[in-house]
Design a protein around this motif. Sequence first.
Motif, mmCIF file in Angstrom:
data_model
loop_
_atom_site.group_PDB
_atom_site.id
_atom_site.type_symbol
_atom_site.label_atom_id
_atom_site.label_comp_id
_atom_site.label_asym_id
_atom_site.label_seq_id
_atom_site.Cartn_x
_atom_site.Cartn_y
_atom_site.Cartn_z
ATOM 1 N N LEU A 135 18.747 37.923 -1.160
ATOM 2 C CA LEU A 135 18.803 38.208 -2.592
ATOM 3 C C LEU A 135 17.899 39.387 -2.944
ATOM 4 O O LEU A 135 18.261 40.250 -3.761
ATOM 5 N N TYR A 191 16.588 31.868 -10.437
ATOM 6 C CA TYR A 191 17.735 32.357 -9.678
ATOM 7 C C TYR A 191 18.531 31.298 -8.935
ATOM 8 O O TYR A 191 19.556 31.596 -8.317
ATOM 9 N N LEU A 224 18.757 40.986 -10.880
ATOM 10 C CA LEU A 224 19.377 39.745 -10.438
ATOM 11 C C LEU A 224 20.687 39.496 -11.176
ATOM 12 O O LEU A 224 21.696 39.108 -10.573
ATOM 13 N N VAL A 229 23.339 41.579 -9.691
ATOM 14 C CA VAL A 229 23.811 41.032 -8.414
ATOM 15 C C VAL A 229 24.750 39.850 -8.653
ATOM 16 O O VAL A 229 25.761 39.688 -7.963
ATOM 17 N N ILE A 230 24.423 39.024 -9.646
ATOM 18 C CA ILE A 230 25.301 37.904 -9.989
ATOM 19 C C ILE A 230 26.653 38.415 -10.463
ATOM 20 O O ILE A 230 27.717 37.949 -10.025
ATOM 21 N N TYR A 266 25.914 37.844 -5.244
ATOM 22 C CA TYR A 266 25.091 36.629 -5.348
ATOM 23 C C TYR A 266 25.819 35.425 -4.757
ATOM 24 O O TYR A 266 25.272 34.671 -3.933
#
Length: 319
Positions: free
Chosen positions: A95, A160, A287, A290-291, A296
Amino acid sequence: MTAGSTRRTTAAHSRLAAVGAIAVAGALILTGCGDQTKNKNNSSGSSSAASAPLAGKLPASIRDKGVIRVGSDISYAPVEFKDNSGNVVGLDPDLAAAMGKQLGVKFDFQNGTFDALLTGLRSNRYDIAMSAMTDNKNRQEGVDPTTGKKVGEGVDFVDYLTAGVSIYTRKGDTKGITSWSDLCGKKVAVERGTVSEDLAKAEAKKCPSGKTLSIQAFDDNQQAETRLRSGGADAVSADFPVAAYAVKTSGGGKDFQIVGGQVEAAPYGIAVAKSNTQLRDALQAALNAVIKSGEYEKILQKWGAQDGAVKESVINGGK
């Protein structure tokens, strides 16, 4: 995984939500970690700040260095551990690598004992702590969960993942343990400073006279598992992803078994100093990118943690 440390924590730590039956793939070999070591192959992210879409959100000091120093207990497979070549691998490093591409920096994972990670963050040894750490109010406020007293500055968390805490025993030798109350009169091994240790301490107070719960706390979960294998403990408690991985891989699946269900579902969070809101917000933005990209989900599937997925990252979502 201390007031700063589910892993890591309950009343104050275990990382942990009811992550459904995790099928951890791959037979990665767990190895010991030297204390406070750096692995030059563990750096995450390869994009330069110039080409990374979110580089401008970082504090200038970190953007100029191109590195985020990460405090982590690198002995908690499959979340973070060293493979047989000495490389830092796992869910967290993957991650971090994906976030590094968004931010144009590398994440340098530096090994430390779990219960000392927040102290290292407060002393500026690390920029962040990323180590399957449960986001909870005690850590946010810098409060020791056992004494209820403030022990240092609190931290902010960039959440996360969600995970829960499990108990596991030697395979075929459960000692009748199916729940936390069954640990009274038994010996449980835990990692120091984690939610598992908090849960064990809370349970010990409930045990009837003559049935003392003996708690054996270790610097890392590998030591706790070694004690269980040798018969020196009746059970180990750890976050469910870690318990599931140990059950699947240790002794080719012949060493351990999970008993009972998960408890204390809670979010894992990346810990950041409260004074460093710009870094915190940059990490959250990375983050969420990335999701949104779908990377993710692929990372969680790789490590068997997809049931703990979140739809978006939030700040300080722990209770």
